[in-house]
Motif scaffolding. Sequence first.
Motif, PDB file in Angstrom:
ATOM      1  N   ARG A  21     -37.672  34.177  46.608  1.00 43.74           N
ATOM      2  CA  ARG A  21     -37.454  34.835  47.906  1.00 43.74           C
ATOM      3  C   ARG A  21     -36.745  33.903  48.885  1.00 43.74           C
ATOM      4  O   ARG A  21     -35.838  34.297  49.610  1.00 43.74           O
ATOM      5  CB  ARG A  21     -38.790  35.305  48.478  1.00 43.74           C
ATOM      6  CG  ARG A  21     -38.607  36.306  49.610  1.00 43.74           C
ATOM      7  CD  ARG A  21     -39.921  36.961  49.981  1.00 43.74           C
ATOM      8  NE  ARG A  21     -40.201  36.550  51.341  1.00 43.74           N
ATOM      9  CZ  ARG A  21     -41.344  36.032  51.761  1.00 43.74           C
ATOM     10  NH1 ARG A  21     -42.348  35.874  50.955  1.00 43.74           N
ATOM     11  NH2 ARG A  21     -41.488  35.690  53.014  1.00 43.74           N
ATOM     12  N   GLN A  22     -37.148  32.633  48.894  1.00 42.60           N
ATOM     13  CA  GLN A  22     -36.517  31.666  49.791  1.00 42.60           C
ATOM     14  C   GLN A  22     -35.049  31.464  49.422  1.00 42.60           C
ATOM     15  O   GLN A  22     -34.184  31.434  50.294  1.00 42.60           O
ATOM     16  CB  GLN A  22     -37.257  30.330  49.742  1.00 42.60           C
ATOM     17  CG  GLN A  22     -36.672  29.293  50.688  1.00 42.60           C
ATOM     18  CD  GLN A  22     -37.575  28.099  50.845  1.00 42.60           C
ATOM     19  OE1 GLN A  22     -38.773  28.244  51.048  1.00 42.60           O
ATOM     20  NE2 GLN A  22     -37.017  26.916  50.746  1.00 42.60           N
ATOM     21  N   VAL A  43     -29.927  30.952  50.563  1.00 42.42           N
ATOM     22  CA  VAL A  43     -28.701  30.583  49.844  1.00 42.42           C
ATOM     23  C   VAL A  43     -27.843  31.808  49.594  1.00 42.42           C
ATOM     24  O   VAL A  43     -26.741  31.929  50.118  1.00 42.42           O
ATOM     25  CB  VAL A  43     -29.038  29.866  48.514  1.00 42.42           C
ATOM     26  CG1 VAL A  43     -27.779  29.546  47.738  1.00 42.42           C
ATOM     27  CG2 VAL A  43     -29.848  28.603  48.773  1.00 42.42           C
ATOM     28  N   PHE A  44     -28.359  32.753  48.813  1.00 38.38           N
ATOM     29  CA  PHE A  44     -27.539  33.911  48.439  1.00 38.38           C
ATOM     30  C   PHE A  44     -27.301  34.850  49.610  1.00 38.38           C
ATOM     31  O   PHE A  44     -26.233  35.425  49.744  1.00 38.38           O
ATOM     32  CB  PHE A  44     -28.169  34.651  47.259  1.00 38.38           C
ATOM     33  CG  PHE A  44     -28.359  33.756  46.062  1.00 38.38           C
ATOM     34  CD1 PHE A  44     -27.256  33.130  45.476  1.00 38.38           C
ATOM     35  CD2 PHE A  44     -29.606  33.522  45.534  1.00 38.38           C
ATOM     36  CE1 PHE A  44     -27.421  32.297  44.380  1.00 38.38           C
ATOM     37  CE2 PHE A  44     -29.774  32.688  44.435  1.00 38.38           C
ATOM     38  CZ  PHE A  44     -28.680  32.071  43.865  1.00 38.38           C
ATOM     39  N   GLY A  45     -28.281  34.994  50.488  1.00 40.71           N
ATOM     40  CA  GLY A  45     -28.104  35.843  51.667  1.00 40.71           C
ATOM     41  C   GLY A  45     -27.015  35.338  52.586  1.00 40.71           C
ATOM     42  O   GLY A  45     -26.242  36.106  53.145  1.00 40.71           O
ATOM     43  N   ALA A  46     -26.930  34.039  52.736  1.00 43.25           N
ATOM     44  CA  ALA A  46     -25.904  33.446  53.584  1.00 43.25           C
ATOM     45  C   ALA A  46     -24.506  33.619  52.986  1.00 43.25           C
ATOM     46  O   ALA A  46     -23.512  33.667  53.687  1.00 43.25           O
ATOM     47  CB  ALA A  46     -26.191  31.964  53.814  1.00 43.25           C
ATOM     48  N   MET A  47     -24.454  33.687  51.670  1.00 46.06           N
ATOM     49  CA  MET A  47     -23.156  33.841  50.998  1.00 46.06           C
ATOM     50  C   MET A  47     -22.648  35.259  51.170  1.00 46.06           C
ATOM     51  O   MET A  47     -21.511  35.526  51.277  1.00 46.06           O
ATOM     52  CB  MET A  47     -23.285  33.512  49.515  1.00 46.06           C
ATOM     53  CG  MET A  47     -23.570  32.038  49.302  1.00 46.06           C
ATOM     54  SD  MET A  47     -24.044  31.537  47.635  1.00 46.06           S
ATOM     55  CE  MET A  47     -23.116  32.539  46.546  1.00 46.06           C
ATOM     56  N   SER A  84     -45.418  29.564  44.727  1.00 47.26           N
ATOM     57  CA  SER A  84     -45.195  30.426  43.560  1.00 47.26           C
ATOM     58  C   SER A  84     -43.700  30.588  43.264  1.00 47.26           C
ATOM     59  O   SER A  84     -42.859  30.439  44.157  1.00 47.26           O
ATOM     60  CB  SER A  84     -45.809  31.805  43.804  1.00 47.26           C
ATOM     61  OG  SER A  84     -45.067  32.511  44.787  1.00 47.26           O
ATOM     62  N   ASN A  85     -43.396  30.882  42.026  1.00 46.95           N
ATOM     63  CA  ASN A  85     -42.005  31.145  41.644  1.00 46.95           C
ATOM     64  C   ASN A  85     -41.436  32.305  42.448  1.00 46.95           C
ATOM     65  O   ASN A  85     -40.269  32.284  42.844  1.00 46.95           O
ATOM     66  CB  ASN A  85     -41.894  31.442  40.150  1.00 46.95           C
ATOM     67  CG  ASN A  85     -41.992  30.194  39.316  1.00 46.95           C
ATOM     68  OD1 ASN A  85     -41.822  29.085  39.818  1.00 46.95           O
ATOM     69  ND2 ASN A  85     -42.277  30.364  38.033  1.00 46.95           N
ATOM     70  N   ILE A 132     -35.759  31.465  55.848  1.00 41.61           N
ATOM     71  CA  ILE A 132     -37.217  31.405  55.752  1.00 41.61           C
ATOM     72  C   ILE A 132     -37.608  30.076  55.121  1.00 41.61           C
ATOM     73  O   ILE A 132     -36.789  29.412  54.490  1.00 41.61           O
ATOM     74  CB  ILE A 132     -37.800  32.579  54.935  1.00 41.61           C
ATOM     75  CG1 ILE A 132     -37.256  32.566  53.499  1.00 41.61           C
ATOM     76  CG2 ILE A 132     -37.538  33.901  55.618  1.00 41.61           C
ATOM     77  CD1 ILE A 132     -37.933  33.558  52.576  1.00 41.61           C
ATOM     78  N   SER A 133     -38.856  29.710  55.284  1.00 35.20           N
ATOM     79  CA  SER A 133     -39.350  28.465  54.700  1.00 35.20           C
ATOM     80  C   SER A 133     -40.699  28.719  54.050  1.00 35.20           C
ATOM     81  O   SER A 133     -41.600  29.287  54.675  1.00 35.20           O
ATOM     82  CB  SER A 133     -39.492  27.407  55.793  1.00 35.20           C
ATOM     83  OG  SER A 133     -40.027  26.216  55.246  1.00 35.20           O
ATOM     84  N   MET A 134     -40.814  28.331  52.806  1.00 39.54           N
ATOM     85  CA  MET A 134     -42.084  28.407  52.090  1.00 39.54           C
ATOM     86  C   MET A 134     -42.764  27.056  52.245  1.00 39.54           C
ATOM     87  O   MET A 134     -42.221  26.034  51.825  1.00 39.54           O
ATOM     88  CB  MET A 134     -41.865  28.710  50.608  1.00 39.54           C
ATOM     89  CG  MET A 134     -41.227  30.046  50.357  1.00 39.54           C
ATOM     90  SD  MET A 134     -42.284  31.354  50.992  1.00 39.54           S
ATOM     91  CE  MET A 134     -41.054  32.542  51.442  1.00 39.54           C
TER      92      MET A 134
END
Length: 110
Positions: free
Chosen positions: A100-101, A106-110, A94-95, A84-86
């Motif tokens: 979420r991004q 990053v973590f989802g791909a890992m 927002s933080n 996704i892209s913010m």
Amino acid sequence: MNSFLITGAGSGIGKACAVYLATRDTRVFAAGRTLSKLEALSHSNIIPIQMDITDESSIAEAHGNIKAHLNGAALTGLVNNAGISMMGPTALVSNEDWHRQFETNVFGAM
């Protein structure tokens, strides 16, 4: 027959990869958050798999579904495309959106 898992297959590059591989005699596990988008990829070699790469229970359920379809065989490849892209100036994002991004890209791909 080769078997690929493609994340983010509901649109864009992931969708194009799914269709491309499916038309070349490859079984494609097309994964994404929105099942209706995946089901619209009507090809006999495409198996829609609902999965949110930021949700461990969703990943575990998808893993079980894929494993059942493979019937003891292994995946040939993975196209880890989900992301996704913010959009907007850094100071105005927002933080919560930044988290979420990173969770997805990053973590989802890992």
